[in-house]
Design an enzyme around this catalytic site. Structure first.
Site, PDB file in Angstrom:
ATOM      1  N   GLU A  35       0.960  -1.158   0.167  1.00  0.00           N
ATOM      2  CA  GLU A  35       0.002   0.079   0.075  1.00  0.00           C
ATOM      3  C   GLU A  35       0.880   1.192   0.039  1.00  0.00           C
ATOM      4  OE1 GLU A  35      -2.800  -0.033   2.898  1.00  0.00           O
ATOM      5  OE2 GLU A  35      -3.505   2.007   2.718  1.00  0.00           O
ATOM      6  N   ARG A 261       4.754 -12.497   9.687  1.00  0.00           N
ATOM      7  CA  ARG A 261       5.519 -11.483   9.656  1.00  0.00           C
ATOM      8  C   ARG A 261       7.044 -11.478  10.107  1.00  0.00           C
ATOM      9  NH1 ARG A 261       1.620  -7.359   8.983  1.00  0.00           N
ATOM     10  NH2 ARG A 261       3.081  -5.799   9.017  1.00  0.00           N
ATOM     11  N   LYS A 271       3.772   0.883  10.373  1.00  0.00           N
ATOM     12  CA  LYS A 271       3.685   1.979   9.702  1.00  0.00           C
ATOM     13  C   LYS A 271       3.214   3.167  10.347  1.00  0.00           C
ATOM     14  CE  LYS A 271       3.295   0.292   5.114  1.00  0.00           C
ATOM     15  NZ  LYS A 271       2.220   0.130   4.176  1.00  0.00           N
TER      16      LYS A 271
HETATM   17  P1  ATP Z   1      -0.149  -1.455   7.299  1.00  0.00           P
HETATM   18  O1  ATP Z   1       0.524  -1.283   8.565  1.00  0.00           O
HETATM   19  O2  ATP Z   1      -0.177  -0.023   6.423  1.00  0.00           O
HETATM   20  O3  ATP Z   1      -1.350  -2.416   7.128  1.00  0.00           O
HETATM   21  P2  ATP Z   1       1.394  -3.566   6.088  1.00  0.00           P
HETATM   22  O4  ATP Z   1       2.696  -3.470   6.828  1.00  0.00           O
HETATM   23  O5  ATP Z   1       0.489  -4.678   6.012  1.00  0.00           O
HETATM   24  O6  ATP Z   1       0.794  -2.223   6.199  1.00  0.00           O
HETATM   25  P3  ATP Z   1       1.489  -3.086   2.954  1.00  0.00           P
HETATM   26  O7  ATP Z   1       2.100  -2.209   2.249  1.00  0.00           O
HETATM   27  O8  ATP Z   1       0.269  -3.621   2.947  1.00  0.00           O
HETATM   28  O9  ATP Z   1       1.984  -2.952   4.496  1.00  0.00           O
HETATM   29  O10 ATP Z   1       2.366  -4.783   2.873  1.00  0.00           O
HETATM   30  C1  ATP Z   1       2.734  -5.177   1.500  1.00  0.00           C
HETATM   31  C2  ATP Z   1       3.190  -6.767   1.865  1.00  0.00           C
HETATM   32  O11 ATP Z   1       4.060  -6.672   2.664  1.00  0.00           O
HETATM   33  C3  ATP Z   1       1.864  -7.314   2.278  1.00  0.00           C
HETATM   34  O12 ATP Z   1       1.667  -8.586   1.492  1.00  0.00           O
HETATM   35  C4  ATP Z   1       2.353  -7.592   3.680  1.00  0.00           C
HETATM   36  O13 ATP Z   1       1.779  -8.808   4.128  1.00  0.00           O
HETATM   37  C5  ATP Z   1       3.725  -7.602   3.408  1.00  0.00           C
HETATM   38  N1  ATP Z   1       4.416  -7.215   4.733  1.00  0.00           N
HETATM   39  C6  ATP Z   1       4.369  -6.275   5.602  1.00  0.00           C
HETATM   40  N2  ATP Z   1       4.807  -6.279   6.710  1.00  0.00           N
HETATM   41  C7  ATP Z   1       5.461  -7.301   6.851  1.00  0.00           C
HETATM   42  C8  ATP Z   1       6.456  -7.799   7.856  1.00  0.00           C
HETATM   43  N3  ATP Z   1       6.677  -7.372   8.936  1.00  0.00           N
HETATM   44  N4  ATP Z   1       7.077  -9.044   7.504  1.00  0.00           N
HETATM   45  C9  ATP Z   1       6.760  -9.713   6.298  1.00  0.00           C
HETATM   46  N5  ATP Z   1       5.850  -9.352   5.159  1.00  0.00           N
HETATM   47  C10 ATP Z   1       5.450  -8.156   5.579  1.00  0.00           C
HETATM   48 MG    MG Z   2      -1.558  -4.134   4.944  1.00  0.00          MG
END
Ligand code: ATP
Ligand code: MG
Length: 556
Positions: A35, A261, A271
Site C-alpha cells: 500500500e 511477519r 507504519k
Molecule cells: P499496514 O501497516 O499499512 O497495514 P502493511 O505492513 O501490511 O501495512 P503493506 O504495504 O500492506 O504493509 O504490505 C505489503 C506486503 O508486505 C503485504 O503482503 C504484507 O503482508 C507484507 N508485509 C508487511 N509487513 C511485513 C512483515 N513485517 N513481514 C513480512 N511481510 C510483511
Molecule cells: Mg496491509
C-alpha cells in the site's frame, strides 16, 4: 552445488511443488502488493524476497501491484520510493506496474453482479449501529434492517452512491454473507464506502472506494496470480477472499497462503509508528539510517545482497517470532568483510610527530586494499613527519594488555613503519594533544633488525594530506528489544542512537568515494559515504556496523 540445491525450501515452495506436480498449475505467478502509504521496511523485504524469489526460481513472474484503495493516506512519493527499493534489492516486476485502481471499473462491475445476485446491499446503519449489529466473538450479530432491500432498489442506491448522492458515512455497500459466522470478517463486511477524496491515480473520478478484502482477491484473479502470499493476520480473511472469488464471474482461482511477519529486535515495524517517528522529527526522515526502512538500510551502507541473504537465513514459516538484530548485522558484516576495501580514518585525532623524519619529505606508500583478496589491489597513502592517530591509541603508561603506543615502547603504523614514543604535550586540562616518536626507517614491510616485533598495529593519517570528514555513528533506535510493548514508545528511544563526530581525519583516497560506497575503516568498523548530505567540500560517512558484535557482549 547446482542452482536448485541452493534454493531455500519452505512450506509455500512445497505447496507450489505439489501444484506443479499435480498439474493444478503449469506456471507460477506471484505479486508483491504494497500500500503506498509509507516507505518499505525490512519486513516488506522479507515479502519481496519471498514473492520475487519464488518467481525467479520457478521461472514464473511476479507483479508489483500498488494496493491503492485508501487515497487519503497514499502519496505518489511512496509509489516512487517503493519502486526504487524493489529495484535496488535486485528484483524486476513483470510488465508494467499494476495498481488496484486500474481495476476500479471492473470492481464496480463485480459489485453490481453481487447486488444482482442478491449477495450485496446498500446499508444505512451508522458506524455505531453497525458495530452494535455486528455482535462479538461470543455473540452472533443481527441482520441489518436494509439486508432485504430488493436488487433493483440496491442497484439504484449503489448507482447513486457512485454519483455522489450520499455523504461519507451515510451508507455503504455490504456483502450479504452470514451475521452469525464465527469469522467476524464474514458478518456482512463492507465492500464499498463513500469517500470524497482525490486519488493519486484516478484523480476525482471516484467518490466510492472498494475495501481491501473485496479488491485484493479480484485484483489477484484479474492478474492471474496463482499463489497469493500474505502475512498471518489475513488468515481469517481467506474465507472472504474465497467467498468473493466463488460468487463473481471470473475465470481464474487464485489461492491465498499466509506466513508469519518479520519482527526485528530494537525496532518498530508498524507504519503508524514509523509515521510518528518521521512526523515528530524523532528521526531525520524515512531514510534516516536508524529507521528500519529499506531506504535507510541502503543509506546506512547495507547492500542488497546482505538483505536478500538475511531473508534467506530467517526463512518462511507460520510461526510468530522476533529475530535478533545480530542476525541482520552478521549478514552485512560478512558481506563487507569480503568486499569492502580498507581505508584509514582517525575519529578522535591527536598529533603524532616523528622527530627523526625529514620535515619536507612525503612518501607515497602503497597499501593493500584488502588483507586477503589480492584482486582488490592497492592504493597510495601519503606518509609524512606529522601524522594523526586516535587519542585512545596512546598512553603514557599501560599494562601488557594495551597493545598500542606507550611511552618508550614501539608500535607499527599500519602499512608503514615501526615507531617508538618519546614524549608528549598536554593542554591546560591535562589532555594529550601531541605525541612525539622516532621511526625506524628499515621497518617498511619488515620487522626491526634487532629481532623485536612490536605487539600492536595502529592506524594513522598524514596530517597535512588528510581530509576532514564528518562521521555519523549510528546505534539502535530503541533501548529495549521490544519497543512495541512499551506503553509509550517515546520513553524507550535511545538518546545516543546518533553520535556525530564533526572533525574526523580520513586518508586522501577517500575523496574518490562514491555515495553508498562501503569501506572498512581499519580497526573502527564499516562505513559508507552518505548518499544525501555528503559533498566534496564536506565529506560525511555513516557507520554501517561495527567490526564485531559488541552489542550482545554488552547487553547479552
Ligand atoms: P499496514 O501497516 O499499512 O497495514 P502493511 O505492513 O501490511 O501495512 P503493506 O504495504 O500492506 O504493509 O504490505 C505489503 C506486503 O508486505 C503485504 O503482503 C504484507 O503482508 C507484507 N508485509 C508487511 N509487513 C511485513 C512483515 N513485517 N513481514 C513480512 N511481510 C510483511
Ligand atoms: Mg496491509
Amino acid at each position: 552445488m547446482s542452482d536448485s540445491e541452493n534454493r531455500p525450501t519452505n512450506f509455500i515452495r512445497q505447496i507450489i511443488d505439489a501444484d506443479l506436480e499435480s498439474g493444478k498449475h503449469n506456471h507460477v505467478q506471484t505479486r508483491f502488493p504494497p500500500e503506498p502509504n509509507g516507505y518499505l521496511h525490512i519486513g516488506h523485504a522479507k515479502s519481496i524476497c519471498l514473492n520475487f524469489g519464488i518467481a525467479q526460481d520457478y521461472k514464473g513472474l511476479c507483479n508489483l501491484r500498488f494496493d491503492d484503495t485508501n487515497p487519503e493516506k497514499e502519496d505518489i512519493d511512496y509509489v516512487n520510493s517503493i519502486q526504487a527499493d524493489v529495484n535496488w534489492l535486485g528484483f524486476e516486476w513483470a510488465g508494467k506496474v499494476h495498481y488496484s485502481s486500474d481495476y476500479f471499473d471492473r470492481l464496480y462491475g463485480y459489485a453490481v453482479e453481487l447486488i444482482e445476485k442478491g449477495l450485496a446491499y446498500v446499508c444505512f446503519l451508522n458506524a455505531e449501529q453497525t458495530r452494535e449489529y455486528r455482535g462479538t466473538l461470543k455473540a452472533p450479530g443481527k441482520n441489518s434492517p436494509y439486508r432485504d432491500t430488493s436488487a433493483e432498489e440496491n442497484l439504484a442506491l449503489f448507482e447513486k452512491m457512485k454519483a455522489g448522492g450520499f455523504q461519507e458515512g451515510e451508507c455503504s455497500l455490504r456483502a450479504k454473507i452470514d451475521m452469525s459466522s464465527s469469522f467476524m470478517c464474514m458478518r456482512d463486511p463492507v465492500i464499498y464506502r463513500v469517500k470524497f477524496a482525490h486519488h493519486h491515480q484516478t484523480g476525482d473520478k471516484w467518490c466510492i472506494y472498494p475495501m481491501y478484502d473485496f479488491t485484493h482477491c479480484i485484483s489477484d484473479a484479474i492478474e492471474g496470480i496463482t499463489h497469493s502470499l500474505c502475512t498471518l493476520e489475513f488468515q481469517d480473511n481467506r474465507r472472504l477472499y474465497d467467498w468473493v472469488i466463488e460468487n463473481i464471474s471470473i475465470e481464474t482461482e487464485p489461492r491465498q497462503y499466509e506466513f508469519s511477519r518479520l519482527n526485528l529486535e530494537y525496532t518498530v515495524m508498524s507504519k503508524r509508528k514509523l509515521h510518528t517517528l518521521v512526523e515528530e522529527k524523532l528521526v531525520n526522515g524515512w531514510d534516516d539510517p536508524r529507521m528500519p526502512t529499506i531506504a535507510a538500510f541502503r543509506r546506512r551502507g547495507y547492500t542488497p545482497g546482505s538483505i536478500v541473504e538475511f531473508a534467506k537465513r530467517i526463512g518462511v514459516t507460520k510461526m510468530d517470532n522476533t529475530v535478533e538484530m545480530g542476525v541482520l548485522e552478521a549478514c552485512i558484516r560478512e558481506d563487507l568483510n569480503d568486499n569492502a576495501p580498507r581505508a584509514m580514518a582517525v575519529l578522535d585525532p591527536i598529533k603524532l610527530v616523528i622527530e627523526n623524519y625529514d620535515q619536507d619529505n612525503v612518501e607515497q606508500l602503497s597499501v593493500k586494499n584488502h588483507p586477503s583478496d589480492e584482486s582488490q589491489g592497492s592504493r597510495i597513502v601519503p606518509f609524512a613527519k606529522n601524522l594523526y592517530i586516535e587519542a585512545e591509541d596512546f598512553r603514557e603508561e599501560a599494562n601488557k594488555k594495551y597493545k598500542r603506543l606507550v611511552l618508550g615502547k614501539a608500535v607499527r603504523l599500519r602499512g608503514a613503519y615501526v615507531v617508538t614514543a618519546t614524549g608528549c604535550d598536554k593542554d591546560a586540562d591535562g589532555n594529550i594533544i601531541t605525541v612525539y616518536c622516532t621511526y625506524d626507517s628499515k621497518t617498511l614491510g619488515k620487522n626491526p633488525d634487532d629481532g623485536t616485533k612490536p605487539k600492536g598495529v595502529i592506524h594513522w593519517v598524514a596530517a597535512e594530506q588528510a581530509l576532514d570528514a564528518e562521521i555519523r555513528l549510528y546505534d539502535r533506535l530503541f533501548t529495549v528489544a521490544n519497543p512495541a510493548a512499551a506503553e509509550d514508545f517515546h520513553t524507550v528511544i535511545n538518546p545516543e542512537s546518533l553520535v556525530v563526530i564533526e572533525h574526523a581525519k580520513v586518508e586522501p583516497s577517500l575523496a574518490n568515494a562514491k555515495p553508498e560506497q562501503a569501506f572498512q575503516f581499519e580497526r573502527q568498523g564499516y562505513f559508507c559515504l552518505d548518499n544525501k548530505d555528503s559533498s566534496t567540500e564536506h565529506l560525511i560517512f555513516n557507520r554501517t556496523v561495527g567490526l564485531r558484535d559488541t552489542w550482545s557482549k554488552i547487553n547479552g
